[in-house]
Motif scaffolding. Structure first.
Motif, short mmCIF file in Angstrom:
data_model
loop_
_atom_site.label_atom_id
_atom_site.label_comp_id
_atom_site.label_asym_id
_atom_site.label_seq_id
_atom_site.Cartn_x
_atom_site.Cartn_y
_atom_site.Cartn_z
N ILE A 168 0.84 -1.21 0.00
CA ILE A 168 0.00 0.00 0.00
C ILE A 168 0.87 1.25 0.00
N VAL A 169 1.92 1.26 0.82
CA VAL A 169 2.84 2.40 0.83
C VAL A 169 3.45 2.60 -0.55
N THR A 170 3.81 1.50 -1.20
CA THR A 170 4.42 1.58 -2.53
C THR A 170 3.52 2.26 -3.53
N VAL A 171 2.26 1.82 -3.62
CA VAL A 171 1.39 2.39 -4.65
C VAL A 171 1.01 3.84 -4.34
N LEU A 172 0.94 4.19 -3.07
CA LEU A 172 0.69 5.59 -2.72
C LEU A 172 1.84 6.47 -3.21
N ILE A 173 3.06 5.99 -3.02
CA ILE A 173 4.22 6.75 -3.49
C ILE A 173 4.27 6.77 -5.01
N TRP A 174 3.92 5.64 -5.63
CA TRP A 174 3.94 5.59 -7.10
C TRP A 174 2.97 6.60 -7.70
N ALA A 175 1.80 6.73 -7.11
CA ALA A 175 0.83 7.70 -7.62
C ALA A 175 1.40 9.11 -7.54
N ASN A 176 2.06 9.41 -6.43
CA ASN A 176 2.71 10.71 -6.28
C ASN A 176 3.83 10.87 -7.31
N PRO B 265 -4.04 3.46 -10.39
CA PRO B 265 -4.86 4.12 -11.42
C PRO B 265 -5.86 5.12 -10.85
N VAL B 266 -6.49 4.75 -9.74
CA VAL B 266 -7.50 5.63 -9.15
C VAL B 266 -6.88 6.90 -8.61
N LEU B 267 -5.79 6.75 -7.85
CA LEU B 267 -5.13 7.93 -7.27
C LEU B 267 -4.52 8.82 -8.35
N ALA B 268 -3.93 8.22 -9.37
CA ALA B 268 -3.35 9.01 -10.45
C ALA B 268 -4.42 9.78 -11.21
N THR B 269 -5.58 9.17 -11.39
CA THR B 269 -6.68 9.85 -12.07
C THR B 269 -7.17 11.03 -11.26
N ILE B 270 -7.38 10.82 -9.97
CA ILE B 270 -7.83 11.90 -9.10
C ILE B 270 -6.80 13.01 -9.04
#
Length: 304
Positions: free
Chosen positions: A22-30, A260-265
């Motif tokens: 989860i930490v990884t994908v949060l950072i990836w979106a950023n 995908p969701v975080l990057a879209t938002i």
């Protein structure tokens, strides 16, 4: 009491794996948003690579100094797959493509393709078998990409760089995921080796093609040191390594559902990009597909 203690010890590594993913994908979106932002600056992909891998190479210098640039017991082919899969080659492909691709689309093409590629490699090379729920999840990922393709044909144009290079980069990352799982290295050791080799490669690229870092404003460099170096280059790599060790390659890669969701938002609210109903639908379908493909709602993949 003893049974409870054993249950807790078994659950702890899994929870660490979930947290790392989860930490990884949060950072990836950023990271996708920050990299997309650099399209408006004078920083090139080589400049970003120097920061991305220079920071963790410096921080983890004691680790790679002890292990050596060629760790004993790790086959050269496996090491090369790791460095290419999550290091310099992966970074150059993704950074170049993201600068020409809306953040929402980049999140789907990269984050959505990673679990699909990891699952295909797992089935083809390591005899992993997926149940019906995970097959449905992979189908959802494909459906999200198809929606995105239709969107580019009839609405928002997405460059060829995005449609070709980002799935290719996802395949590289999936290769790294399985290679690291079988390397015998710890998450810290892997991160250190990949960082130092990738930094050296970018130094060579800068010597050949030049770098514009000297003329970039300090606030912009500071932003990228935090986003590219400390978060993406160091924290996310370590967190993902822990996730792979605890959950296995295929399941760890599947947690990119959030990306995908975080990057879209983020692309819509922070970068002012046009999202549209098709973009939202693609992000949701892909996110649900990836969530199903994690196997959290079904039996784990059976390995032989």
């Amino acid at each position: 009491m003893t049974a409870l203690s054993l249950s807790t010890r078994k659950a702890t590594p899994t929870m660490v794996g979930y947290a790392g993913a989860i930490v990884t994908v949060l950072i990836w979106a950023n990271w996708i948003l920050a990299t997309r932002h650099t399209a408006e600056t004078q920083m090139g992909t080589i400049d970003l690579g120097l920061i991305r891998y220079g920071v963790p190479a410096l921080v983890l210098a004691p680790v790679w100094w002890r292990t050596g640039l060629l760790p004993k017991g790790v086959p050269l082919k496996l090491l090369a797959l790791m460095v290419c899969g999550s290091g310099a080659l992966f970074f150059q492909l993704t950074t170049f493509a993201i600068q020409f691709t809306p953040a929402s689309s980049a999140g789907i093409l990269l984050g959505g393709s990673m679990p699909l590629a990891a699952a295909l490699i797992g089935m083809a090379l390591f005899r992993e078998r997926l149940d019906i729920t995970r097959w449905l999840g992979l189908g959802g990922i494909v459906a999200g990409v198809v929606i995105l393709l239709a969107r580019s044909l009839y609405g928002v144009q997405i460059s060829w760089e995005g449609f070709t290079l980002l799935p290719l980069a996802a395949l590289l990352w999936a290769t790294y995921t399985h290679a690291f799982r079988r390397s015998g290295l710890s998450a810290v050791q892997s991160s250190a080796i990949i960082a130092v080799w990738s930094f050296l490669i970018h130094v060579a690229l800068a010597a050949i093609f030049g770098s514009s870092l000297a003329s970039v404003p300090l606030p912009e460099i500071g932003l990228q040191i935090v986003s590219q170096g400390l978060l993406s280059g160091l924290a996310a790599t370590l967190a993902y390594g822990l996730a792979v060790q605890a959950l296995g390659g295929t399941q760890a890669a599947a947690f990119t559902a959030i990306t995908p969701v975080l990057a879209t938002i983020g692309g819509g609210f922070l970068l002012g990009e046009e999202i549209g109903m098709a973009g939202i639908a693609a992000a949701i379908v892909t996110g649900i597909g990836v969530a199903l493909s994690t196997g959290l709602l079904a039996r784990k993949a059976i390995q032989h």
